[in-house]
Scaffold this active site. Structure first.
Site, PDB file in Angstrom:
ATOM      1  N   GLY A 199     -40.522 -80.444  66.405  1.00  0.00           N
ATOM      2  CA  GLY A 199     -41.441 -80.430  65.270  1.00  0.00           C
ATOM      3  C   GLY A 199     -41.239 -79.218  64.387  1.00  0.00           C
ATOM      4  N   THR A 233     -42.498 -73.246  68.424  1.00  0.00           N
ATOM      5  CA  THR A 233     -43.473 -74.327  68.525  1.00  0.00           C
ATOM      6  C   THR A 233     -44.840 -73.813  68.125  1.00  0.00           C
ATOM      7  OG1 THR A 233     -44.668 -75.858  69.985  1.00  0.00           O
ATOM      8  CG2 THR A 233     -43.767 -73.901  71.014  1.00  0.00           C
ATOM      9  N   ASP A 263     -47.412 -75.065  69.143  1.00  0.00           N
ATOM     10  CA  ASP A 263     -48.258 -75.263  70.320  1.00  0.00           C
ATOM     11  C   ASP A 263     -48.320 -74.031  71.211  1.00  0.00           C
ATOM     12  OD1 ASP A 263     -48.863 -77.921  69.662  1.00  0.00           O
ATOM     13  OD2 ASP A 263     -47.014 -78.631  70.578  1.00  0.00           O
ATOM     14  N   MET A 283     -53.948 -79.883  66.133  1.00  0.00           N
ATOM     15  CA  MET A 283     -52.856 -80.256  67.025  1.00  0.00           C
ATOM     16  C   MET A 283     -52.911 -79.495  68.347  1.00  0.00           C
ATOM     17  SD  MET A 283     -49.543 -80.791  64.573  1.00  0.00           S
ATOM     18  CE  MET A 283     -49.382 -82.251  63.553  1.00  0.00           C
ATOM     19  N   ARG A 332     -51.384 -81.182  72.193  1.00  0.00           N
ATOM     20  CA  ARG A 332     -51.507 -82.321  73.098  1.00  0.00           C
ATOM     21  C   ARG A 332     -51.996 -81.891  74.475  1.00  0.00           C
ATOM     22  NH1 ARG A 332     -46.730 -84.194  72.429  1.00  0.00           N
ATOM     23  NH2 ARG A 332     -45.791 -82.920  74.042  1.00  0.00           N
ATOM     24  N   GLN A 379     -50.804 -78.039  59.044  1.00  0.00           N
ATOM     25  CA  GLN A 379     -50.855 -76.864  59.921  1.00  0.00           C
ATOM     26  C   GLN A 379     -49.464 -76.452  60.408  1.00  0.00           C
ATOM     27  OE1 GLN A 379     -52.986 -78.250  63.727  1.00  0.00           O
ATOM     28  NE2 GLN A 379     -52.756 -80.126  62.547  1.00  0.00           N
TER      29      GLN A 379
END
Length: 409
Positions: free
Chosen positions: A11, A142, A144, A188, A190, A298
């Site tokens: 991503g 990332t 994340d 976001m 997961r 984002q």
């Protein structure tokens, strides 16, 4: 060494091109490589021989590297492609390394997240097992922030800055009407709540939003959630809730209205967690309620880049080149934090197998006992990562980014 090649995967982020810029700068100033090539669309594009000459771009376009640092998403494009194990399909590895040989590639830099590090691990392992002298180095990214070993991951700081800014602005928006209301913002994340936790950075001496935060790490119990919302309405009237897309119920199932689809890595494609929470509130509380998904902005909001993030991303790219030149392979660049105040870090590396395929969760002790907010330890960790602003060139009133028409070929 002869030439090197770099690619991007997974991503996009607002900082991944800064890592690419770092690789370019490091490789070209080292004097050890004749040419720096870029593979379009990750390993998938590499297999199709979609390769461009990045050295020429640097020499032909004035300010290329500096502009690259501030261009969002991925200049080289991306893919969602998982390499099979070499024992199952050696032909694909033979093809990759024949392309390396054809282009006289001695070092390959792969910029990406968890699944991209899996590719680094497999390629470097194959090279070692077959006595092929190609150095393979992983440069992490990332939003994340869920990669193991490294203190944090490039891309997270800028995304966190965007989330904090957005939640502050939502707080202003929801405060203007003298009626009770609830606004749910889906963020976001997961399986790890690093990004949703960053919403807490929006708070200041007058803004208390978000008033509630929900994480993938802690199950959401409907009765407790409704009680939390009622208490917040009674105290604040206009309530803002930040939720991760990956929140789960006590049975470990994603709370999502669309969770059936999976990507090529068997990751559930989530959407609609905020909408589910909205319906829960509507069924239990008479109050104005709405939900919004922040979604892709984002990931690529370069107008809100964190200077810390951009500088660290660039330095990691350059450090990856140093690792390869020093003979390292099968490693991922890491950040080691020395202190929070003042914020001090240094770069290191780790065996990529220590990070590939693993998920780093927010420590439970950094989430409050109720599971609906962060603790001060999280704030101390995240706050330095969003600090500093970058300078972006504008043209005709909008950011002037690098041309990416080569991705349309």
């Amino acid at each position: 060494m002869r030439n090197c090649l770099v690619a991007q995967s997974g991503g996009p982020t607002a900082a991944i091109n800064s890592s690419l810029a770092g690789v370019l700068e490091g490789a070209m100033t080292s004097g050890e490589f004749k040419t720096v090539y870029g593979a379009l669309h990750g390993v998938q594009g590499l297999l199709n021989k979609e390769i461009i000459n990045l050295s020429e771009k640097v020499n032909e376009i004035e300010g290329f590297i500096e502009n690259l640092k501030h261009t969002p998403a991925m200049y080289l494009g991306s893919c969602r492609f998982m390499l099979p194990d070499a024992s199952e399909d050696s032909e694909i590895y033979e093809k990759v390394f024949s392309i390396f040989d054809e282009n006289e590639i001695d070092a390959f830099f792969y910029i990406g997240g968890n699944d991209s590090m899996d590719t680094v691990a497999k390629l470097s392992s194959y090279a070692k097992e077959n006595s092929i002298d190609v150095k393979v180095i992983g440069v992490p990214k990332t939003i994340d922030n869920d990669l193991y070993v490294t203190d944090h991951t490039p891309g997270y700081g800028s995304a966190a800055k965007f989330i904090a800014t957005t939640l502050l602005e939502v707080g202003h928006d929801t405060s203007i009407y003298p009626i009770d209301s609830v606004t749910i913002v889906e963020i976001m994340g997961r399986d790890a709540g690093w990004l949703v936790g960053a919403a807490a950075l929006a708070r200041n001496k007058y803004n208390k939003a978000p008033h509630l935060i929900y994480f993938p790490e802690v199950p959401v119990v409907e009765s407790e959630f409704i009680a939390d919302v009622k208490d917040a309405i009674a105290k604040y009237h206009n309530v803002v809730i930040a939720t991760s897309e990956g929140i789960k119920n006590p049975d470990g199932e994603y709370i999502s209205s669309t969770k059936a689809a999976e990507d090529k890595f068997a990751h559930s494609q989530l959407s609609g967690a905020a909408k589910v929470l909205e319906y829960m509130i509507k069924e239990n509380i008479e109050v104005k309620v709405r939900s919004v998904e922040v979604n892709i902005p984002q990931r690529t909001a370069s107008h809100l880049q964190s200077l810390t993030d951009i500088e660290e991303s660039f330095d990691e790219g350059a450090f990856a080149v140093t690792l390869a030149l020093d003979g390292h392979t099968g490693e991922m660049v890491t950040i080691k934090r020395v202190s929070d105040e003042p914020y001090i870090t240094h770069l290191s590396s780790t065996d990529v197998n220590d990070a590939a395929g693993l998920v780093k969760h927010v420590p439970r002790e950094w989430i409050n006992d109720r599971g609906n907010d962060v603790t001060e330890d999280f704030i101390k960790y995240a706050k330095p990562l969003i600090e500093g602003e970058t300078s972006i060139n504008y043209k005709d009133g909008i950011p002037d980014y690098l041309d990416i028409s080569h991705l349309e070929q």
